[in-house]
Enzyme design. Sequence first.
Site, mmCIF file in Angstrom:
data_model
loop_
_atom_site.group_PDB
_atom_site.id
_atom_site.type_symbol
_atom_site.label_atom_id
_atom_site.label_comp_id
_atom_site.label_asym_id
_atom_site.label_seq_id
_atom_site.Cartn_x
_atom_site.Cartn_y
_atom_site.Cartn_z
ATOM 1 N N ARG A 150 38.947 76.920 18.903
ATOM 2 C CA ARG A 150 37.795 76.267 18.265
ATOM 3 C C ARG A 150 37.575 74.846 18.785
ATOM 4 O O ARG A 150 36.460 74.454 19.124
ATOM 5 C CB ARG A 150 37.999 76.253 16.744
ATOM 6 C CG ARG A 150 37.745 77.587 16.081
ATOM 7 C CD ARG A 150 38.152 77.566 14.627
ATOM 8 N NE ARG A 150 39.594 77.421 14.493
ATOM 9 C CZ ARG A 150 40.438 78.444 14.511
ATOM 10 N NH1 ARG A 150 39.987 79.663 14.660
ATOM 11 N NH2 ARG A 150 41.741 78.260 14.381
ATOM 12 N N CYS A 229 45.314 65.582 22.303
ATOM 13 C CA CYS A 229 45.101 65.499 20.852
ATOM 14 C C CYS A 229 45.571 66.778 20.181
ATOM 15 O O CYS A 229 45.147 67.081 19.059
ATOM 16 C CB CYS A 229 43.620 65.277 20.544
ATOM 17 S SG CYS A 229 43.007 63.656 20.994
ATOM 18 N N ALA A 230 46.430 67.540 20.871
ATOM 19 C CA ALA A 230 46.870 68.829 20.346
ATOM 20 C C ALA A 230 48.233 68.697 19.682
ATOM 21 O O ALA A 230 48.322 68.522 18.459
ATOM 22 C CB ALA A 230 46.892 69.863 21.462
ATOM 23 N N ARG A 231 49.296 68.784 20.462
ATOM 24 C CA ARG A 231 50.648 68.682 19.949
ATOM 25 C C ARG A 231 51.538 67.992 20.967
ATOM 26 O O ARG A 231 51.449 68.238 22.170
ATOM 27 C CB ARG A 231 51.229 70.070 19.649
ATOM 28 C CG ARG A 231 50.811 70.665 18.297
ATOM 29 C CD ARG A 231 51.430 69.869 17.153
ATOM 30 N NE ARG A 231 51.084 70.389 15.851
ATOM 31 C CZ ARG A 231 50.011 70.052 15.150
ATOM 32 N NH1 ARG A 231 49.133 69.207 15.686
ATOM 33 N NH2 ARG A 231 49.798 70.531 13.947
ATOM 34 N N GLU A 260 57.662 62.065 16.452
ATOM 35 C CA GLU A 260 56.739 61.222 15.687
ATOM 36 C C GLU A 260 57.425 60.693 14.434
ATOM 37 O O GLU A 260 58.066 61.453 13.718
ATOM 38 C CB GLU A 260 55.487 62.022 15.317
ATOM 39 C CG GLU A 260 54.686 62.437 16.541
ATOM 40 C CD GLU A 260 53.421 63.227 16.205
ATOM 41 O OE1 GLU A 260 53.210 63.545 15.018
ATOM 42 O OE2 GLU A 260 52.639 63.510 17.124
ATOM 43 N N HIS A 278 48.416 60.165 15.541
ATOM 44 C CA HIS A 278 48.158 61.549 15.096
ATOM 45 C C HIS A 278 47.032 61.577 14.061
ATOM 46 O O HIS A 278 47.204 62.050 12.931
ATOM 47 C CB HIS A 278 49.430 62.176 14.518
ATOM 48 C CG HIS A 278 49.418 63.680 14.580
ATOM 49 N ND1 HIS A 278 50.568 64.421 14.742
ATOM 50 C CD2 HIS A 278 48.406 64.582 14.478
ATOM 51 C CE1 HIS A 278 50.253 65.713 14.741
ATOM 52 N NE2 HIS A 278 48.952 65.828 14.581
ATOM 53 N N GLY A 280 43.955 63.011 14.627
ATOM 54 C CA GLY A 280 42.937 63.965 15.031
ATOM 55 C C GLY A 280 42.132 64.547 13.882
ATOM 56 O O GLY A 280 40.932 64.799 14.007
ATOM 57 N N ALA A 281 42.775 64.765 12.749
ATOM 58 C CA ALA A 281 42.091 65.341 11.586
ATOM 59 C C ALA A 281 41.737 64.291 10.540
ATOM 60 O O ALA A 281 41.305 64.650 9.437
ATOM 61 C CB ALA A 281 42.960 66.423 10.953
#
Length: 324
Positions: A150, A229-231, A260, A278, A280-281
């Site tokens: 997505r 920006c994933a993991r 982290e 972190h 991103g969300a």
Amino acid sequence: MNKRKVLVADKLSEEGIDLLKKELEVEVKTGLNEDELVKIIKDYDALIVRSATKVTRRIIENSRLKVIGRAGVGVDNIDVEAATERGILVVNAPFSNTIAACELTLGLMFSLVRNIPQANQSIKEGKWEKNKFLGLELYKKTLGVIGLGRIGREVAIRAKGLGMNVVGYDPYIAKSTAAQIKIKMANLDELLKVSDIITLHTPLTKDTYHLIDFREFEIMKKGVFIINCARGGIINERALYENLINQKVAGCALDVFENEPPEDNPLLKLPNVIATPHIGASTKEAQKMVSIEIAEEVINALKGEPVRSCVNALTNSLQKEYTI
């Protein structure tokens, strides 16, 4: 009849908490370590976490849990194998933070090629280094998108709107999906060779751990930019550091790290690295939506109704139907 009990172990927006309270007995206890969770987890039917709480095998084996909910996408902080062995559903909320993560990726891409954070810091220090921050345009540059789920798809669509050439790599995506968004597909090596900017949007699995390693950096163009920006863990950080030092990589932007918070990480000392914690969300909209989404998933799972996002396929009396 007593309500089923759910423990919310990480911060969740009030909209999700309120929804849970309509159906379940809810307790919010954040900041618990493994020992503390082991002592109390047997009292709960469901557990909801974000990324901070690690749901270990020990916690799972001392529980009576029916479902574990991850308020977000990645479940690498949950021992999914242990949960599956005990017939516990693991559900996540992959739909709500798509736009937030996509837009952060784009923001970091602009920041990289135009040196925005460095120029901001310079002028705040009383300098006027106009000639120092010569940047690049994104127009007609080639963006390599690794992972076309997505978020990766949304990034690709917006990049095409900027006039970029987009190349995608995803061994699991259907050709029809790539055709819909009108991007060229390639194998990983081909993508690495042609990309001016590379952005990562894959989950962290055994197959994607250190997907970008010393060999992959050798294949890339000199002067490439990288965004993750994933993991953390998808990129070998030691290999990334060496290639930033030797200027094979012109710059990178990282929202995630293998450990982290990234204490004493040498990457953070480099001037051509942009880092965020972190986030991103971390938009108001995404936090509200992800809270509601995971609340709905957990409620449905406990009621034996279909869930949209089960990450472990198992036969369980709670689950009548899976939509994975």
